[in-house]
Design a protein around this motif. Sequence first.
Motif, PDB file in Angstrom:
ATOM      1  N   LEU A   1     -10.803   2.540 -11.187  1.00 34.10           N
ATOM      2  CA  LEU A   1     -11.221   2.552  -9.783  1.00 34.10           C
ATOM      3  C   LEU A   1     -10.057   2.945  -8.876  1.00 34.10           C
ATOM      4  CD1 LEU A   1     -13.341   1.929  -7.561  1.00 34.10           C
ATOM      5  CD2 LEU A   1     -12.404  -0.384  -7.508  1.00 34.10           C
ATOM      6  N   TRP A   2      -8.883   2.312  -9.087  1.00 30.76           N
ATOM      7  CA  TRP A   2      -7.759   2.608  -8.188  1.00 30.76           C
ATOM      8  C   TRP A   2      -7.191   4.006  -8.425  1.00 30.76           C
ATOM      9  CZ3 TRP A   2      -6.857   0.790  -3.657  1.00 30.76           C
ATOM     10  CH2 TRP A   2      -7.413  -0.445  -3.321  1.00 30.76           C
ATOM     11  N   GLU A   3      -7.226   4.474  -9.666  1.00 25.73           N
ATOM     12  CA  GLU A   3      -6.783   5.861  -9.914  1.00 25.73           C
ATOM     13  C   GLU A   3      -7.660   6.829  -9.131  1.00 25.73           C
ATOM     14  OE1 GLU A   3      -5.129   5.096 -14.491  1.00 25.73           O
ATOM     15  OE2 GLU A   3      -7.038   6.135 -14.192  1.00 25.73           O
ATOM     16  N   GLU A   4      -8.968   6.579  -9.141  1.00 23.39           N
ATOM     17  CA  GLU A   4      -9.890   7.499  -8.462  1.00 23.39           C
ATOM     18  C   GLU A   4      -9.872   7.313  -6.945  1.00 23.39           C
ATOM     19  OE1 GLU A   4     -11.159  10.042  -9.942  1.00 23.39           O
ATOM     20  OE2 GLU A   4     -10.494   9.412 -11.946  1.00 23.39           O
ATOM     21  N   ILE A   5      -9.668   6.085  -6.483  1.00 23.68           N
ATOM     22  CA  ILE A   5      -9.537   5.871  -5.029  1.00 23.68           C
ATOM     23  C   ILE A   5      -8.349   6.677  -4.506  1.00 23.68           C
ATOM     24  CG2 ILE A   5      -8.834   4.182  -3.260  1.00 23.68           C
ATOM     25  CD1 ILE A   5     -10.504   2.074  -4.710  1.00 23.68           C
ATOM     26  N   MET A   6      -7.218   6.606  -5.228  1.00 23.94           N
ATOM     27  CA  MET A   6      -6.010   7.277  -4.745  1.00 23.94           C
ATOM     28  C   MET A   6      -6.130   8.802  -4.808  1.00 23.94           C
ATOM     29  SD  MET A   6      -4.458   4.724  -3.662  1.00 23.94           S
ATOM     30  CE  MET A   6      -2.958   5.509  -3.042  1.00 23.94           C
TER      31      MET A   6
ATOM     32  N   TYR B   1       0.854  -1.196   0.000  1.00 28.59           N
ATOM     33  CA  TYR B   1       0.000   0.000   0.000  1.00 28.59           C
ATOM     34  C   TYR B   1       0.890   1.247   0.000  1.00 28.59           C
ATOM     35  CZ  TYR B   1      -4.862   1.674   0.515  1.00 28.59           C
ATOM     36  OH  TYR B   1      -6.106   2.215   0.280  1.00 28.59           O
ATOM     37  N   ASP B   2       1.997   1.202   0.750  1.00 30.62           N
ATOM     38  CA  ASP B   2       2.929   2.333   0.755  1.00 30.62           C
ATOM     39  C   ASP B   2       3.531   2.559  -0.627  1.00 30.62           C
ATOM     40  OD1 ASP B   2       2.508   2.908   3.400  1.00 30.62           O
ATOM     41  OD2 ASP B   2       4.225   1.739   4.129  1.00 30.62           O
ATOM     42  N   LYS B   3       3.883   1.469  -1.307  1.00 34.17           N
ATOM     43  CA  LYS B   3       4.438   1.598  -2.672  1.00 34.17           C
ATOM     44  C   LYS B   3       3.436   2.296  -3.577  1.00 34.17           C
ATOM     45  CE  LYS B   3       6.987  -2.792  -2.995  1.00 34.17           C
ATOM     46  NZ  LYS B   3       6.830  -4.140  -3.576  1.00 34.17           N
ATOM     47  N   LEU B   4       2.177   1.937  -3.433  1.00 36.70           N
ATOM     48  CA  LEU B   4       1.128   2.526  -4.260  1.00 36.70           C
ATOM     49  C   LEU B   4       0.979   4.014  -3.965  1.00 36.70           C
ATOM     50  CD1 LEU B   4      -1.355   2.354  -6.158  1.00 36.70           C
ATOM     51  CD2 LEU B   4      -2.692   1.560  -4.185  1.00 36.70           C
ATOM     52  N   ARG B   5       1.009   4.373  -2.674  1.00 33.51           N
ATOM     53  CA  ARG B   5       0.890   5.792  -2.313  1.00 33.51           C
ATOM     54  C   ARG B   5       2.055   6.590  -2.887  1.00 33.51           C
ATOM     55  NH1 ARG B   5      -0.168   3.486   2.807  1.00 33.51           N
ATOM     56  NH2 ARG B   5      -2.397   3.447   3.252  1.00 33.51           N
ATOM     57  N   ALA B   6       3.237   5.956  -2.917  1.00 35.37           N
ATOM     58  CA  ALA B   6       4.433   6.658  -3.375  1.00 35.37           C
ATOM     59  C   ALA B   6       4.467   6.805  -4.890  1.00 35.37           C
ATOM     60  CB  ALA B   6       5.677   5.913  -2.890  1.00 35.37           C
ATOM     61  N   ASP B   7       3.811   5.916  -5.615  1.00 37.19           N
ATOM     62  CA  ASP B   7       3.919   5.939  -7.077  1.00 37.19           C
ATOM     63  C   ASP B   7       2.666   5.345  -7.716  1.00 37.19           C
ATOM     64  OD1 ASP B   7       4.565   5.859  -9.725  1.00 37.19           O
ATOM     65  OD2 ASP B   7       6.145   4.330  -9.512  1.00 37.19           O
ATOM     66  N   ARG B   8       1.769   6.222  -8.116  1.00 39.01           N
ATOM     67  CA  ARG B   8       0.506   5.737  -8.683  1.00 39.01           C
ATOM     68  C   ARG B   8       0.660   5.173 -10.097  1.00 39.01           C
ATOM     69  NH1 ARG B   8      -3.467  10.682  -6.907  1.00 39.01           N
ATOM     70  NH2 ARG B   8      -2.749  10.758  -4.738  1.00 39.01           N
ATOM     71  N   SER B   9       1.793   5.416 -10.722  1.00 38.38           N
ATOM     72  CA  SER B   9       1.977   4.880 -12.074  1.00 38.38           C
ATOM     73  C   SER B   9       2.092   3.351 -12.045  1.00 38.38           C
ATOM     74  CB  SER B   9       3.227   5.474 -12.731  1.00 38.38           C
ATOM     75  OG  SER B   9       4.386   4.938 -12.122  1.00 38.38           O
TER      76      SER B   9
END
Lengths: 419, 106
Positions: A380-385, A279-287
């Motif tokens: 969905l994940w782009e908009e969640i973030m 989850y931290d990786k995702l927060r750090a880099d949405r690409s």
Amino acid sequence: MTDASADQSKWSMVGKDPWTMPIEKIDLSHPGIWQANEFLPFMERLRLEDPVHYCAESAVGPYWSITKYKDIMQVDTSPEIFSSEPTIGIVDTYDEYTLPSFISMDPPKHDEQRRIAQPVVAPANLKRLEHLIRQRVCNILDELPLETEFDWVKEVSIELTTQMLATLFDFPFESRHKLTFWSDAATAIPGAGVVSSNEERWAAMEECLQVFTCLWNERVNAEPGNDLVSMLAHGEATQNMPPMEYLGNIILLIVGGNDTTRNSISGGVLALNENPAEYDKLRADRSIIPNMVSEIIRWQTPLAYMRRTALVDTELGGKQIKAGDKVVMWYASGNRDSEVIDRADEFLIDRDKARQHLSFGFGLHRCMGNRLAEMQLRILWEEIMQRFDMVEVVGQPERVYSSFVKGYTHLPVRLHGLN
Amino acid sequence: MVKIKFIEHSGQEHDVETNPGASVMIAAVSNSVPGIDADCGGACSCATCHVYVDQEWLVKTGEINPTEEAMLSLSTDRKDNSRLSCQIQVTEDLDGLVVTMPEFQF
């Protein structure tokens, strides 16, 4: 048909020790271990000790379990040996209620019918839908409460996939929840919650056929449109299909577009909660999202298996399979095969070759809607973030009573906004 | 070394050099050419390494096998010069090969 819920105690593997019980008694087909989330070690033992495994006695009769990635690949790409007819479910169909659809057909009929439905989920069509999908995702997410517990399955996973189905069928939007019910009823085991009997299940299917027959009649007399019903009504290979075949294909498309993505939407939230570093990786880099989407689909494996039936005597993994035998490809096991997938038991959203998983199957029956599923999850994940720091799981998930549909009935969550 | 030119749907070109023996799909993937997904890893069973072979190279790239034909026939972007790049073996004869990618991989 055996009512599997009635003899749960006799056939269930729940609570048994996967490593010490007699290996020939292992029965992955019983829904108990799937609902209880205990299936992984049973599959691991089969991969290690008996990758092409014969279960002689089960509630659904004798069958082979194929558990290694490469063996699954071989079965999936050999339709001349391993047929998709008469059914891809582990339970044998019984004639009066047989629902034919192209998922349970071999070439050439499979190819002809699939080609009709395919354009609606082809990437070019999806590109036109992207804006609409994003709008609907945003509407759903914007309505959700912050810092309040609610059921992610009901409010997001089901809502989003149902809206998508209504769009693809051009189904009356206000009645869209019927689609969810028919999808659930079609794969339900009587007595396990959705329907109480086979008669009730078939009443739902008949209602589905009635409603879709009205839509057919409306569209067949109109100009050809871009929705699935219109495509089937105007398609050369499908315009004369008998009612049960029409129903079979409708149910296939409803289940295919509903249960699967729904459970990957829920499964992704759960996996990120169980793996906070990811989850931290995702927060750090949405690409990373497109790659994560593939990893979520591998990790979830929303359909645990597909069944084939041997047409001839054949050998696989040193075992003699006889013509007529049921052969079950456990995608949920192949997706954890560390001989092919590095660190297969870890959820890694930035993994290399994330697309090389078995969840969509391979060969002629490869999932037709794979790009739609990926697109829905990506948006969905782009908009969640954009909105939430965390979708926090705040209680135990509840799982579906099925060895086929691998998913969730409830997932309690609480949303935390961005700081 | 054999030179292959990959042209994306947008027109963006990628020139790669590769050794004979592997497939055109491997040449793309190992040189990070975008637009070739190759989900099945080269087993001719997903049609996500679809390319259009420039007309002048069609004969040299060989015949389409029945499995490849079956997979390609399900693609909505199928054309006469469609191939699955995992089924084209790189040989010295293919030096200078030009292939174009469809807008989407199925």
